[in-house]
Design a protein around this motif. Structure first.
Motif, PDB file in Angstrom:
ATOM      1  N   ALA A   1       6.059   7.217  -7.955  1.00 55.89           N
ATOM      2  CA  ALA A   1       6.180   7.301  -9.402  1.00 55.89           C
ATOM      3  C   ALA A   1       5.777   5.963 -10.017  1.00 55.89           C
ATOM      4  O   ALA A   1       6.041   4.906  -9.447  1.00 55.89           O
ATOM      5  CB  ALA A   1       7.615   7.652  -9.786  1.00 55.89           C
ATOM      6  N   GLY A   2       5.114   6.013 -11.156  1.00 56.26           N
ATOM      7  CA  GLY A   2       4.746   4.783 -11.865  1.00 56.26           C
ATOM      8  C   GLY A   2       3.304   4.363 -11.684  1.00 56.26           C
ATOM      9  O   GLY A   2       2.845   3.417 -12.339  1.00 56.26           O
ATOM     10  N   LEU A   3       2.549   5.054 -10.817  1.00 55.52           N
ATOM     11  CA  LEU A   3       1.135   4.754 -10.618  1.00 55.52           C
ATOM     12  C   LEU A   3       0.276   5.872 -11.179  1.00 55.52           C
ATOM     13  O   LEU A   3       0.592   7.052 -11.000  1.00 55.52           O
ATOM     14  CB  LEU A   3       0.800   4.579  -9.130  1.00 55.52           C
ATOM     15  N   GLU A   4      -0.823   5.508 -11.853  1.00 51.00           N
ATOM     16  CA  GLU A   4      -1.784   6.513 -12.294  1.00 51.00           C
ATOM     17  C   GLU A   4      -2.449   7.123 -11.061  1.00 51.00           C
ATOM     18  O   GLU A   4      -2.749   6.426 -10.101  1.00 51.00           O
ATOM     19  CB  GLU A   4      -2.850   5.874 -13.187  1.00 51.00           C
ATOM     20  N   SER A   5      -2.702   8.415 -11.106  1.00 47.24           N
ATOM     21  CA  SER A   5      -3.320   9.076  -9.952  1.00 47.24           C
ATOM     22  C   SER A   5      -4.833   8.921  -9.927  1.00 47.24           C
ATOM     23  O   SER A   5      -5.474   9.172  -8.913  1.00 47.24           O
ATOM     24  CB  SER A   5      -2.956  10.561  -9.940  1.00 47.24           C
ATOM     25  N   GLN A   6      -5.411   8.470 -11.041  1.00 46.94           N
ATOM     26  CA  GLN A   6      -6.839   8.187 -11.104  1.00 46.94           C
ATOM     27  C   GLN A   6      -7.028   6.751 -11.571  1.00 46.94           C
ATOM     28  O   GLN A   6      -6.055   6.035 -11.773  1.00 46.94           O
ATOM     29  CB  GLN A   6      -7.526   9.159 -12.056  1.00 46.94           C
ATOM     30  N   SER A   7      -8.245   6.326 -11.748  1.00 44.61           N
ATOM     31  CA  SER A   7      -8.507   4.946 -12.158  1.00 44.61           C
ATOM     32  C   SER A   7      -7.925   4.699 -13.538  1.00 44.61           C
ATOM     33  O   SER A   7      -8.164   5.474 -14.475  1.00 44.61           O
ATOM     34  CB  SER A   7     -10.012   4.672 -12.175  1.00 44.61           C
ATOM     35  N   SER A   8      -7.159   3.630 -13.686  1.00 44.49           N
ATOM     36  CA  SER A   8      -6.576   3.292 -14.977  1.00 44.49           C
ATOM     37  C   SER A   8      -7.587   2.523 -15.816  1.00 44.49           C
ATOM     38  O   SER A   8      -8.505   1.891 -15.295  1.00 44.49           O
ATOM     39  CB  SER A   8      -5.302   2.455 -14.791  1.00 44.49           C
ATOM     40  N   ARG A   9      -7.411   2.577 -17.112  1.00 43.97           N
ATOM     41  CA  ARG A   9      -8.352   1.924 -18.020  1.00 43.97           C
ATOM     42  C   ARG A   9      -8.113   0.423 -18.110  1.00 43.97           C
ATOM     43  O   ARG A   9      -9.016  -0.342 -18.400  1.00 43.97           O
ATOM     44  CB  ARG A   9      -8.248   2.547 -19.409  1.00 43.97           C
ATOM     45  N   GLY A  10      -6.903   0.007 -17.879  1.00 45.02           N
ATOM     46  CA  GLY A  10      -6.584  -1.410 -17.990  1.00 45.02           C
ATOM     47  C   GLY A  10      -6.535  -2.083 -16.633  1.00 45.02           C
ATOM     48  O   GLY A  10      -7.256  -1.719 -15.705  1.00 45.02           O
ATOM     49  N   PHE A  11      -5.639  -3.065 -16.518  1.00 45.76           N
ATOM     50  CA  PHE A  11      -5.524  -3.830 -15.280  1.00 45.76           C
ATOM     51  C   PHE A  11      -4.332  -3.394 -14.435  1.00 45.76           C
ATOM     52  O   PHE A  11      -4.049  -3.980 -13.404  1.00 45.76           O
ATOM     53  CB  PHE A  11      -5.404  -5.325 -15.605  1.00 45.76           C
TER      54      PHE A  11
ATOM     55  N   PRO B   1      -2.163  -1.343 -11.751  1.00 38.38           N
ATOM     56  CA  PRO B   1      -2.545  -0.726 -10.477  1.00 38.38           C
ATOM     57  C   PRO B   1      -2.634   0.786 -10.610  1.00 38.38           C
ATOM     58  O   PRO B   1      -1.945   1.395 -11.435  1.00 38.38           O
ATOM     59  CB  PRO B   1      -1.420  -1.150  -9.525  1.00 38.38           C
ATOM     60  N   ASP B   2      -3.484   1.397  -9.810  1.00 33.29           N
ATOM     61  CA  ASP B   2      -3.622   2.851  -9.814  1.00 33.29           C
ATOM     62  C   ASP B   2      -3.938   3.304  -8.395  1.00 33.29           C
ATOM     63  O   ASP B   2      -4.257   2.495  -7.521  1.00 33.29           O
ATOM     64  CB  ASP B   2      -4.711   3.303 -10.781  1.00 33.29           C
ATOM     65  N   MET B   3      -3.869   4.597  -8.162  1.00 34.89           N
ATOM     66  CA  MET B   3      -4.035   5.126  -6.813  1.00 34.89           C
ATOM     67  C   MET B   3      -5.439   4.902  -6.267  1.00 34.89           C
ATOM     68  O   MET B   3      -5.608   4.564  -5.094  1.00 34.89           O
ATOM     69  CB  MET B   3      -3.712   6.620  -6.797  1.00 34.89           C
ATOM     70  N   VAL B   4      -6.460   5.082  -7.081  1.00 34.47           N
ATOM     71  CA  VAL B   4      -7.823   4.906  -6.607  1.00 34.47           C
ATOM     72  C   VAL B   4      -8.053   3.474  -6.141  1.00 34.47           C
ATOM     73  O   VAL B   4      -8.625   3.228  -5.074  1.00 34.47           O
ATOM     74  CB  VAL B   4      -8.841   5.304  -7.695  1.00 34.47           C
ATOM     75  N   SER B   5      -7.584   2.513  -6.926  1.00 37.78           N
ATOM     76  CA  SER B   5      -7.734   1.112  -6.540  1.00 37.78           C
ATOM     77  C   SER B   5      -6.956   0.793  -5.273  1.00 37.78           C
ATOM     78  O   SER B   5      -7.440   0.069  -4.395  1.00 37.78           O
ATOM     79  CB  SER B   5      -7.262   0.200  -7.681  1.00 37.78           C
ATOM     80  N   GLU B   6      -5.755   1.345  -5.163  1.00 37.21           N
ATOM     81  CA  GLU B   6      -4.933   1.103  -3.980  1.00 37.21           C
ATOM     82  C   GLU B   6      -5.587   1.685  -2.726  1.00 37.21           C
ATOM     83  O   GLU B   6      -5.591   1.051  -1.662  1.00 37.21           O
ATOM     84  CB  GLU B   6      -3.542   1.717  -4.173  1.00 37.21           C
ATOM     85  N   ILE B   7      -6.149   2.864  -2.850  1.00 34.48           N
ATOM     86  CA  ILE B   7      -6.802   3.489  -1.692  1.00 34.48           C
ATOM     87  C   ILE B   7      -8.059   2.730  -1.312  1.00 34.48           C
ATOM     88  O   ILE B   7      -8.342   2.504  -0.130  1.00 34.48           O
ATOM     89  CB  ILE B   7      -7.114   4.968  -1.988  1.00 34.48           C
ATOM     90  N   ARG B   8      -8.831   2.316  -2.300  1.00 33.54           N
ATOM     91  CA  ARG B   8     -10.037   1.531  -2.002  1.00 33.54           C
ATOM     92  C   ARG B   8      -9.681   0.223  -1.300  1.00 33.54           C
ATOM     93  O   ARG B   8     -10.367  -0.193  -0.365  1.00 33.54           O
ATOM     94  CB  ARG B   8     -10.803   1.245  -3.297  1.00 33.54           C
TER      95      ARG B   8
ATOM     96  N   MET C   1       0.840  -1.192   0.000  1.00 38.32           N
ATOM     97  CA  MET C   1       0.000   0.000   0.000  1.00 38.32           C
ATOM     98  C   MET C   1       0.880   1.249   0.000  1.00 38.32           C
ATOM     99  O   MET C   1       1.963   1.268   0.569  1.00 38.32           O
ATOM    100  CB  MET C   1      -0.916  -0.009   1.228  1.00 38.32           C
ATOM    101  N   VAL C   2       0.406   2.288  -0.658  1.00 34.33           N
ATOM    102  CA  VAL C   2       1.147   3.546  -0.702  1.00 34.33           C
ATOM    103  C   VAL C   2       1.161   4.192   0.684  1.00 34.33           C
ATOM    104  O   VAL C   2       0.254   3.980   1.488  1.00 34.33           O
ATOM    105  CB  VAL C   2       0.506   4.518  -1.721  1.00 34.33           C
ATOM    106  N   PRO C   3       2.176   4.990   1.000  1.00 36.08           N
ATOM    107  CA  PRO C   3       2.250   5.620   2.326  1.00 36.08           C
ATOM    108  C   PRO C   3       1.092   6.587   2.572  1.00 36.08           C
ATOM    109  O   PRO C   3       0.777   7.421   1.729  1.00 36.08           O
ATOM    110  CB  PRO C   3       3.587   6.366   2.279  1.00 36.08           C
ATOM    111  N   ILE C   4       0.471   6.464   3.737  1.00 35.92           N
ATOM    112  CA  ILE C   4      -0.604   7.360   4.148  1.00 35.92           C
ATOM    113  C   ILE C   4      -0.003   8.470   5.006  1.00 35.92           C
ATOM    114  O   ILE C   4       0.618   8.203   6.032  1.00 35.92           O
ATOM    115  CB  ILE C   4      -1.686   6.605   4.956  1.00 35.92           C
ATOM    116  N   LEU C   5      -0.186   9.717   4.619  1.00 39.06           N
ATOM    117  CA  LEU C   5       0.338  10.848   5.371  1.00 39.06           C
ATOM    118  C   LEU C   5      -0.668  11.380   6.386  1.00 39.06           C
ATOM    119  O   LEU C   5      -0.288  11.921   7.421  1.00 39.06           O
ATOM    120  CB  LEU C   5       0.744  11.975   4.411  1.00 39.06           C
TER     121      LEU C   5
END
Length: 250
Positions: free
Chosen positions: A18-28, A30-37, A1-5
């Motif tokens: 770096a390397g993660l989309e900040s919103q939901s990605s179109r493919g499979f 990983p992205d930030m929204v999915s990681e946070i959920r 999981m990404v660091p929670i501040l």
């Protein structure tokens, strides 16, 4: 999981790698929204759904602002629609403080100053360019910059690299990358806008482009809490890559 501040019942502030989309990605990917959920599914009291919301529904994650995929930095997400609306309004009104650090190829003419340009986004090719103010769909882009340190590149002693502190005054597509490239000092590792300057160590020894991590970090974010009104300030230090060459970072 990404660091929670920071986290409360209304917002969550994270350090996006770096390397993660900040919103939901179109493919499979990983992205930030999915990681946070995924994180919010953790059975903690603070993650319990509000009254009237089914626990079977995916947790609400409101995207307020964005960072390019290769950029690391501080981001805030809303955990409910009310907070999302308040934060989005603050962003539109210019009430979010956003500072970045970047490594540029070369050295600035002035140690500090302001860039004001007009950018036009090409959605088809996912790029932006500096254009004349009169061009259709041109949008004003402004930022303040300050030189922090200048060094000889460890990869080529004849070339200079500069560490720059940037205050983003507007939030245009690829703004920092486009403006610095347009003013002759592209970001280190920017294969899209930097061309050979930022991606090749020595064109004679390495004729094929050698990709480097993009040296851009959203290191400071400040805003008023959407419910309490308290001012919150979050800061991180850039990690890895060309940033490690500068003494003020190390």
């Amino acid at each position: 999981m990404v660091p929670i501040l920071y986290e409360d019942k209304d917002i969550i502030v994270v350090h996006k790698p770096a390397g993660l989309e900040s919103q939901s990605s179109r493919g499979f990917a990983p992205d930030m929204v999915s990681e946070i959920r995924r994180y919010l599914h953790n059975p903690q009291d603070i993650h319990r759904p509000a009254a009237g919301i089914s626990g079977s529904q995916p947790p609400y994650v409101g995207v307020i602002h964005r960072l390019d995929k290769p950029v690391e930095g501080v981001m805030v997400y809303a955990k409910n629609q009310k907070s999302a609306a308040a934060l989005s309004a603050a962003l539109q009104d210019g009430k979010m403080e956003k500072f970045y650090m970047a490594v540029i190829c070369g050295q600035l003419v002035d140690k500090q100053g302001v860039y004001v340009d007009y950018l036009r986004q090409d959605r088809k090719n996912n790029t932006s360019e500096i254009v004349d103010k009169s061009v259709k769909d041109a949008k004003k882009a402004a930022l303040k910059y300050r030189e922090m340190e200048v060094i000889h590149s460890p990869e080529d002693k004849e070339k200079m690299l500069s560490l720059i502190d940037i205050e983003l005054l507007t939030g245009r597509h690829h703004q920092i990358r486009v403006q610095f490239a347009g003013h002759g000092t592209p970001l280190y590792g920017d294969g899209r806008y930097g061309g050979d300057i930022s991606t090749i160590v020595d064109i004679k020894k390495e004729p094929a482009a050698v990709r480097r991590p993009l040296a851009l970090c959203a290191c400071h974010l400040a805003f008023l809490h959407p419910v309490t009104g308290e001012k919150l300030v979050f800061e991180i230090r850039p990690s890895g890559g060309a940033f490690n060459w500068f003494s003020v970072i190390g």
